[in-house]
Design a protein around this motif. Structure first.
Motif, short mmCIF file in Angstrom:
data_model
loop_
_atom_site.label_atom_id
_atom_site.label_comp_id
_atom_site.label_asym_id
_atom_site.label_seq_id
_atom_site.Cartn_x
_atom_site.Cartn_y
_atom_site.Cartn_z
N PRO A 30 0.84 -1.20 0.00
CA PRO A 30 0.00 0.00 0.00
C PRO A 30 0.87 1.25 0.00
CG PRO A 30 0.00 -1.07 2.16
CD PRO A 30 0.76 -1.96 1.23
N THR A 65 1.53 4.79 4.78
CA THR A 65 2.00 4.25 6.07
C THR A 65 1.67 5.25 7.17
OG1 THR A 65 3.84 3.13 4.99
CG2 THR A 65 4.00 3.41 7.37
N ARG A 105 -7.60 6.66 9.71
CA ARG A 105 -7.86 5.22 9.47
C ARG A 105 -9.29 5.01 8.97
NH1 ARG A 105 -5.12 4.70 14.87
NH2 ARG A 105 -2.98 4.06 14.44
N ALA A 138 -10.19 3.35 5.42
CA ALA A 138 -10.98 2.11 5.39
C ALA A 138 -12.25 2.32 4.58
CB ALA A 138 -11.31 1.67 6.82
N GLN A 172 -9.17 1.92 0.85
CA GLN A 172 -7.71 1.99 0.73
C GLN A 172 -7.07 1.04 1.75
OE1 GLN A 172 -6.20 4.09 -1.60
NE2 GLN A 172 -8.29 4.49 -2.27
N THR A 173 -5.86 0.61 1.45
CA THR A 173 -5.10 -0.15 2.43
C THR A 173 -3.93 0.70 2.89
OG1 THR A 173 -3.83 -1.19 0.68
CG2 THR A 173 -5.73 -2.41 1.50
N TRP A 174 -3.41 0.38 4.06
CA TRP A 174 -2.28 1.12 4.59
C TRP A 174 -1.48 0.24 5.52
CZ3 TRP A 174 -7.20 1.38 6.40
CH2 TRP A 174 -7.42 1.26 7.77
N LYS A 175 -0.26 0.66 5.76
CA LYS A 175 0.62 -0.07 6.68
C LYS A 175 0.71 0.70 7.98
CE LYS A 175 5.42 -1.40 6.88
NZ LYS A 175 6.70 -0.86 6.51
N GLU A 176 0.75 -0.03 9.08
CA GLU A 176 0.89 0.61 10.39
C GLU A 176 2.32 0.40 10.90
OE1 GLU A 176 -1.34 2.28 12.37
OE2 GLU A 176 -3.25 1.83 11.37
N LYS A 232 -18.24 -0.26 4.67
CA LYS A 232 -16.79 -0.41 4.90
C LYS A 232 -16.38 0.22 6.24
CE LYS A 232 -15.49 -0.65 0.07
NZ LYS A 232 -15.49 0.25 -1.05
N PHE A 286 -14.79 -1.64 9.58
CA PHE A 286 -13.60 -1.17 10.29
C PHE A 286 -13.91 -0.93 11.77
CE2 PHE A 286 -11.09 2.37 11.99
CZ PHE A 286 -9.84 1.79 11.95
N GLN A 331 -8.94 -4.14 14.81
CA GLN A 331 -8.01 -3.04 14.50
C GLN A 331 -8.47 -1.73 15.16
OE1 GLN A 331 -7.51 -2.48 10.28
NE2 GLN A 331 -5.68 -1.22 10.55
#
Ligand code: GTB
Length: 210
Positions: free
Chosen positions: A2, A5, A19, A23, A27-31, A189, A193, A198
């Motif tokens: 993704p 970040t 977030r 969501a 979209q996706t993301w890195k934590e 969505k 979430f 999460q």
């Protein structure tokens, strides 16, 4: 990989609106989770523009300041109104959200035990402007501004959800805000979430107060 970040402490705090936005927008993301121990070493802090988190990366573009991050995503993903007038109205709304978030943060981190009663007593005065804003837009049946969701809706929703934890029932006197929270939270969505570990497993704040 993704493109996004989020580098932040293991809390919802100043990142949960981002977030929620990501969501809900699919979209996706890195934590990158930064524990207090890691932070106390000081190396990361020394590299951060204002010595604070969140830090957000969009590819090779590094951002700081939670509201700048929301605005960046708002521009990039078409969540900043349909024209300049709506964008200005969104800025007005978001600055109001930030003013209340700062008051909330001061209560949580500096004055919880002594200040909570007065804070809750004054809360209707703080929430009223958002009820008014909603009433000015399609009778409160839509979003905070215009007829499409914006970065401010996620920011306001996060703050309202936090206040419902602080003071359950605080929205009862505000029918438009109550319906707004229910309506937004049930977007498929976003609901997925908000009901996921999460979100639910993460404390709202960094000191255990809520
Ligand atoms: N204006 C900035 C923004 O909107 O991004 C404010 C950022 C900010 O206040 N960052 C705080 C921070 O980096 C974290 S948010 N504090 C560390 C420092 O200044 O050295 C509040 C917060 C506090 C503590 C925790 N915790 O201990 O887990 C989590 C979140």
């Amino acid at each position: 990989m993704p493109p996004y970040t989020i580098t932040y402490f293991p809390v919802r705090g100043r990142c949960e609106a981002t977030r929620m936005l990501l969501a809900d927008q699919g979209q996706t993301w890195k934590e990158e989770v930064v524990t207090k121990d890691m932070w106390m070493k000081g190396d990361l802090k020394a590299t951060c523009l204002y010595g604070q988190l969140p830090k957000f990366t969009d590819g090779d573009f590094i951002l700081y300041q939670s509201n700048a991050i929301l605005r960046h995503l708002g521009r990039q993903l078409g969540l900043y109104g349909k024209d300049n007038r709506e964008a200005a109205l969104l800025d007005i709304a978001n600055d109001g959200v930030e003013d209340l978030r700062l008051k909330y943060g001061r209560l949580i981190y500096q004055n919880y035990d002594q200040g909570k009663d007065d804070y809750v007593k004054d809360l209707p005065n703080q929430l009223k402007p958002f009820e008014s804003l909603l009433s000015q837009n399609q009778g409160g049946k839509a979003f905070i501004v215009g007829d499409q969701i914006s970065f401010v809706d996620y920011n306001l929703l996060d703050l309202l959800l936090n206040h419902q934890v602080l003071a359950p029932g605080c929205l009862d006197a505000f029918p438009l805000l109550s319906a707004y929270v229910a309506r937004l939270s049930s977007r498929p969505k976003l609901k997925a979430f908000l009901t996921s570990p999460q979100h639910t497993d993460l404390p709202i704040n960094g000191n255990g107060k809520q």
